[in-house]
Design a protein around this motif. Structure first.
Motif, short mmCIF file in Angstrom:
data_model
loop_
_atom_site.label_atom_id
_atom_site.label_comp_id
_atom_site.label_asym_id
_atom_site.label_seq_id
_atom_site.Cartn_x
_atom_site.Cartn_y
_atom_site.Cartn_z
N ALA A 170 -130.42 50.25 -38.88
CA ALA A 170 -129.11 50.84 -38.57
C ALA A 170 -129.26 52.01 -37.61
O ALA A 170 -128.46 52.16 -36.67
N ASN A 171 -130.27 52.83 -37.83
CA ASN A 171 -130.49 53.98 -36.96
C ASN A 171 -130.77 53.56 -35.52
O ASN A 171 -130.27 54.17 -34.57
N LYS A 172 -131.56 52.50 -35.35
CA LYS A 172 -131.87 52.00 -34.01
C LYS A 172 -130.60 51.47 -33.33
O LYS A 172 -130.41 51.65 -32.11
N VAL A 173 -129.73 50.84 -34.10
CA VAL A 173 -128.46 50.35 -33.55
C VAL A 173 -127.61 51.53 -33.08
O VAL A 173 -127.05 51.50 -31.98
N ALA A 175 -136.95 47.78 -34.49
CA ALA A 175 -136.54 49.00 -35.20
C ALA A 175 -137.75 49.64 -35.88
O ALA A 175 -138.79 49.01 -36.09
N ASP A 176 -137.58 50.91 -36.24
CA ASP A 176 -138.61 51.66 -36.94
C ASP A 176 -138.19 51.83 -38.40
O ASP A 176 -137.10 51.46 -38.81
N GLY A 198 -125.97 43.41 -45.94
CA GLY A 198 -124.83 44.19 -46.40
C GLY A 198 -125.06 45.69 -46.26
O GLY A 198 -124.19 46.41 -45.75
N SER A 199 -126.23 46.16 -46.71
CA SER A 199 -126.53 47.58 -46.59
C SER A 199 -126.59 48.01 -45.13
O SER A 199 -126.00 49.04 -44.75
N THR A 200 -127.28 47.22 -44.31
CA THR A 200 -127.41 47.56 -42.89
C THR A 200 -126.05 47.61 -42.22
O THR A 200 -125.76 48.54 -41.45
N GLY A 227 -121.95 55.11 -39.22
CA GLY A 227 -122.37 55.84 -38.04
C GLY A 227 -121.47 55.65 -36.84
O GLY A 227 -121.24 56.58 -36.05
N LEU A 228 -120.91 54.46 -36.69
CA LEU A 228 -120.05 54.16 -35.54
C LEU A 228 -118.79 55.03 -35.53
O LEU A 228 -118.19 55.25 -34.48
#
Length: 366
Positions: A228-231, A211-212, A47-49, A56-57
């Motif tokens: 999420a950042n890697k996405v 992901a990192d 959910g958070s991710t 961001g999108l």
């Protein structure tokens, strides 16, 4: 907004041997095929991710759909465009027009919500969707989102073993194989310990991107924000997640009268361990409540090993456990009175059907 305490869908079926949403979508000319989708699976952090990705999108897309579950306070939360909940009017409209399919094809609860989301997103011509799976991957109605751009895998652990399987290998197989052929997976660093199992499990031999970590005050959100950042990087989006707060119920901190309260929907062993690692001090009084199908014995033992006072309580939900059957000394008969009279800081955790009830009560008091 329509509160989750109100039954708006007349259906009791949660699981069944045969699922029929694909047949309904065929009748409707498969609108999901025109919806570019990021599928999000995992045990904890989905959910958070999903929320972080959807925020961001918006840097790149005009209309971003978000489908998430379970709802916390309002049914409307499940279906969003640009992080705005579906309206009551629209929600009731789609419930009405899908009812005939629900009855004829005996759709389950989650299938109904997936169908409503698909029709709502299609009618609103969204550019991209972040689609959080329910409990599975292969065994999940979100698997029908065939216009798949990417699969995102948050932390995997034991949960819903009655559906997904009793071994971590079975659970991983179910999660990762939501991915269609040639669709890459971006996987949380939390799952590095399962690297060999994941690679072996992938039927379509999809490409994997790891992901990192991402710096965050909440320890367990470091992996979620890193994922999420890697996405977002995959979509060539540079977005600062530092000031993005997670959805309510994920380490929500509240000042209440003279005490501090943390509310968190950690409801399985891995989630509880992550929550414990995120608490700066162990000097909290814990209140925990579970549904009857969870491994609450292990969870209670884990909590007792980390905190001096661990209370348990019942709550209104058809799957709620019965604390009268639990061998535990500290029991709360009335959670509301307990909160009102507490002089100690409270860490309230457990079922995502319990924590929202507590949150609503506290907010009303404030």
């Amino acid at each position: 907004m329509i509160q989750v305490s109100k039954d708006i869908i007349d259906i009791n079926q949660r699981f069944q041997k045969i699922y029929n949403l694909d047949k309904v979508l065929n009748l409707l000319n498969n609108p999901q095929q025109n919806l570019p989708t990021i599928s999000v699976v995992g045990t904890n952090g989905k959910g958070s991710t999903s929320f972080f990705i959807s925020k961001g999108l918006l840097e790149k897309y005009n209309k971003v759909g978000l489908f998430t579950s379970p709802a916390f306070i309002y049914h409307n939360e499940r279906i969003q465009i640009n992080n705005k909940f579906i309206s009551d009017e629209d929600l009731r409209h789609y419930i009405k027009i899908t009812k005939k399919y629900v009855v004829e094809y005996k759709l389950t609860f989650f299938e109904i919500w997936t169908l409503i989301a698909i029709l709502y997103f299609a009618d609103n011509n969204v550019d991209i969707i972040v689609m959080e799976a329910g409990i599975g991957g292969v065994k999940d109605s979100t698997k029908l989102m065939s216009n798949q751009l990417l699969v995102v895998v948050s932390s995997i652990s034991y949960d819903h073993i009655e559906v997904l399987g009793t071994s971590i290998e079975e659970i991983i197989f179910q999660k990762v194989n939501i991915a269609y052929k040639n669709v890459p997976l971006i996987i949380s660093m939390d799952n590095l310990k399962y690297k060999d199992i994941i690679i072996k499990s992938l039927v379509n031999k999809n490409a994997i991107i790891w992901a990192d970590s991402y710096e965050d005050k909440i320890n367990y959100q470091k992996a979620n924000k890193g994922l999420a950042n890697k996405v977002l990087q995959h979509f060539k989006i540079n977005y600062d997640l530092n000031n993005v707060q997670p959805p309510i119920g994920r380490f929500t901190q509240i000042e209440f009268k003279d005490i501090k309260i943390i509310l968190d929907g950690a409801h399985n062993v891995d989630g509880i361990n992550q929550l414990i690692n995120s608490v700066n001090t162990k000097e909290w009084t814990v209140v925990y409540a579970s549904i009857e199908t969870k491994d609450y014995i292990t969870i209670l033992n884990t909590l007792k090993n980390n905190f001096e006072k661990v209370y348990i309580t019942n709550f209104e939900y058809f799957k709620s456990w019965d604390i009268n059957k639990i061998n535990h000394n500290l029991k709360i008969k009335n959670i509301e009175n307990f909160i009102l009279t507490s002089k100690e800081n409270l860490l309230i955790c457990g079922s995502l059907y319990f924590v929202p009830l507590v949150y609503e009560f506290i907010i009303k008091q404030k």
